[in-house]
Design a protein around this motif. Structure first.
Motif, short mmCIF file in Angstrom:
data_model
loop_
_atom_site.label_atom_id
_atom_site.label_comp_id
_atom_site.label_asym_id
_atom_site.label_seq_id
_atom_site.Cartn_x
_atom_site.Cartn_y
_atom_site.Cartn_z
N GLU A 119 10.52 4.74 -17.62
CA GLU A 119 10.69 3.32 -17.25
C GLU A 119 12.08 2.82 -17.63
O GLU A 119 12.74 2.21 -16.81
CB GLU A 119 9.60 2.48 -17.93
CG GLU A 119 9.73 0.99 -17.72
CD GLU A 119 9.53 0.53 -16.30
OE1 GLU A 119 10.05 -0.53 -15.95
OE2 GLU A 119 8.87 1.23 -15.51
N LEU A 120 12.52 3.08 -18.87
CA LEU A 120 13.84 2.61 -19.30
C LEU A 120 14.94 3.28 -18.48
O LEU A 120 15.87 2.62 -18.03
CB LEU A 120 14.05 2.86 -20.80
CG LEU A 120 15.39 2.39 -21.36
CD1 LEU A 120 15.54 0.88 -21.22
CD2 LEU A 120 15.53 2.80 -22.81
N LYS A 121 14.81 4.59 -18.26
CA LYS A 121 15.82 5.30 -17.47
C LYS A 121 15.90 4.74 -16.05
O LYS A 121 16.99 4.52 -15.52
CB LYS A 121 15.53 6.80 -17.43
CG LYS A 121 16.61 7.58 -16.66
CD LYS A 121 16.22 9.01 -16.43
CE LYS A 121 17.25 9.80 -15.67
NZ LYS A 121 18.01 9.13 -14.65
N ARG A 122 14.75 4.49 -15.43
CA ARG A 122 14.72 3.92 -14.08
C ARG A 122 15.40 2.55 -14.06
O ARG A 122 16.18 2.24 -13.16
CB ARG A 122 13.28 3.81 -13.58
CG ARG A 122 13.19 3.34 -12.12
CD ARG A 122 11.75 3.19 -11.66
NE ARG A 122 11.02 2.19 -12.41
CZ ARG A 122 11.14 0.87 -12.22
NH1 ARG A 122 11.98 0.39 -11.33
NH2 ARG A 122 10.43 0.02 -12.94
N CYS A 123 15.12 1.75 -15.07
CA CYS A 123 15.71 0.41 -15.16
C CYS A 123 17.23 0.50 -15.32
O CYS A 123 17.98 -0.21 -14.65
CB CYS A 123 15.08 -0.34 -16.33
SG CYS A 123 15.49 -2.09 -16.38
N VAL A 124 17.70 1.39 -16.19
CA VAL A 124 19.14 1.58 -16.38
C VAL A 124 19.78 2.05 -15.08
O VAL A 124 20.84 1.54 -14.68
CB VAL A 124 19.41 2.57 -17.54
CG1 VAL A 124 20.87 3.03 -17.56
CG2 VAL A 124 19.04 1.94 -18.87
N GLU A 138 18.71 1.50 -12.00
CA GLU A 138 18.71 0.37 -11.05
C GLU A 138 19.81 -0.64 -11.39
O GLU A 138 20.48 -1.16 -10.50
CB GLU A 138 17.35 -0.32 -11.04
CG GLU A 138 16.29 0.45 -10.30
CD GLU A 138 14.98 -0.32 -10.20
OE1 GLU A 138 14.98 -1.56 -10.31
OE2 GLU A 138 13.95 0.34 -10.01
N LEU A 139 19.99 -0.92 -12.67
CA LEU A 139 21.03 -1.87 -13.08
C LEU A 139 22.42 -1.32 -12.77
O LEU A 139 23.30 -2.06 -12.30
CB LEU A 139 20.90 -2.18 -14.58
CG LEU A 139 19.65 -2.97 -14.96
CD1 LEU A 139 19.49 -2.98 -16.47
CD2 LEU A 139 19.71 -4.39 -14.41
N ASN A 140 22.60 -0.04 -13.00
CA ASN A 140 23.88 0.60 -12.70
C ASN A 140 24.16 0.54 -11.20
O ASN A 140 25.28 0.23 -10.78
CB ASN A 140 23.85 2.05 -13.20
CG ASN A 140 25.20 2.59 -13.50
OD1 ASN A 140 26.15 1.85 -13.73
ND2 ASN A 140 25.30 3.90 -13.50
N HIS A 141 23.14 0.80 -10.40
CA HIS A 141 23.24 0.74 -8.94
C HIS A 141 23.60 -0.69 -8.50
O HIS A 141 24.50 -0.89 -7.67
CB HIS A 141 21.92 1.19 -8.33
CG HIS A 141 21.88 1.15 -6.84
ND1 HIS A 141 22.55 2.06 -6.05
CD2 HIS A 141 21.25 0.30 -5.99
CE1 HIS A 141 22.33 1.76 -4.78
NE2 HIS A 141 21.55 0.70 -4.72
N ALA A 142 22.91 -1.66 -9.05
CA ALA A 142 23.17 -3.06 -8.69
C ALA A 142 24.60 -3.47 -9.05
O ALA A 142 25.27 -4.15 -8.27
CB ALA A 142 22.17 -3.98 -9.39
N ARG A 173 27.52 -4.57 -6.50
CA ARG A 173 27.70 -6.02 -6.69
C ARG A 173 26.55 -6.81 -6.08
O ARG A 173 26.74 -7.79 -5.37
CB ARG A 173 29.06 -6.48 -6.14
CG ARG A 173 30.23 -5.92 -6.88
CD ARG A 173 31.56 -6.59 -6.57
NE ARG A 173 31.70 -7.10 -5.22
CZ ARG A 173 32.17 -6.41 -4.18
NH1 ARG A 173 32.54 -5.16 -4.33
NH2 ARG A 173 32.28 -6.98 -3.00
N ARG A 174 25.32 -6.40 -6.42
CA ARG A 174 24.11 -7.08 -5.95
C ARG A 174 23.54 -7.94 -7.07
O ARG A 174 23.42 -7.49 -8.21
CB ARG A 174 23.07 -6.07 -5.50
CG ARG A 174 23.44 -5.41 -4.18
CD ARG A 174 22.52 -4.30 -3.80
NE ARG A 174 21.13 -4.71 -3.68
CZ ARG A 174 20.16 -3.86 -3.41
NH1 ARG A 174 20.39 -2.58 -3.23
NH2 ARG A 174 18.92 -4.29 -3.31
N PHE A 175 23.23 -9.18 -6.73
CA PHE A 175 22.55 -10.05 -7.70
C PHE A 175 21.23 -9.41 -8.10
O PHE A 175 20.60 -8.70 -7.30
CB PHE A 175 22.26 -11.42 -7.10
CG PHE A 175 23.43 -12.34 -7.05
CD1 PHE A 175 23.79 -13.09 -8.16
CD2 PHE A 175 24.18 -12.48 -5.89
CE1 PHE A 175 24.86 -13.96 -8.12
CE2 PHE A 175 25.26 -13.34 -5.83
CZ PHE A 175 25.60 -14.08 -6.95
#
Length: 95
Positions: free
Chosen positions: A1-6, A8-12, A16-18
């Motif tokens: 879960e944490l890895k997936r979140c990291v 996704e945040l890196n991708h965003a 430059r996606r809100f």
């Protein structure tokens, strides 16, 4: 879960996606935020998101392990030198 979140945040941040998420502070107070993700760093044993918070109209740090209901929005944000990772780093250094 944490890895997936990291991831996704890196991708965003790279696109430059809100993003929107619910956040729980250390004292338990909860809030809903929409931010410009600027970058991630590992500090004090936790992944932390450096961001520009639309609600506070200022830079904010968010511990990734306290985020919930993360959503990557289709809406992108423009390059803005005053709301950039470099400006964030400069502000943190000046404290």
């Amino acid at each position: 879960e944490l890895k997936r979140c990291v991831d996704e945040l890196n991708h965003a941040a790279s696109e430059r996606r809100f993003i929107e998420f619910d956040y729980a502070r250390e004292d338990g107070e909860r809030s809903h935020r929409q931010v410009r993700p600027l970058g991630l760093y590992f500090w004090g044993g936790a992944w932390t998101l450096a961001s520009w918070c639309e609600m506070r109209n200022d830079f904010r740090n968010f511990r990734v392990d306290r985020l919930s209901d993360l959503q990557l929005l289709e809406k992108t944000f423009p390059v803005d030198p005053k709301k950039s990772l470099q400006a964030f780093i400069e502000k943190m250094r000046s404290r």
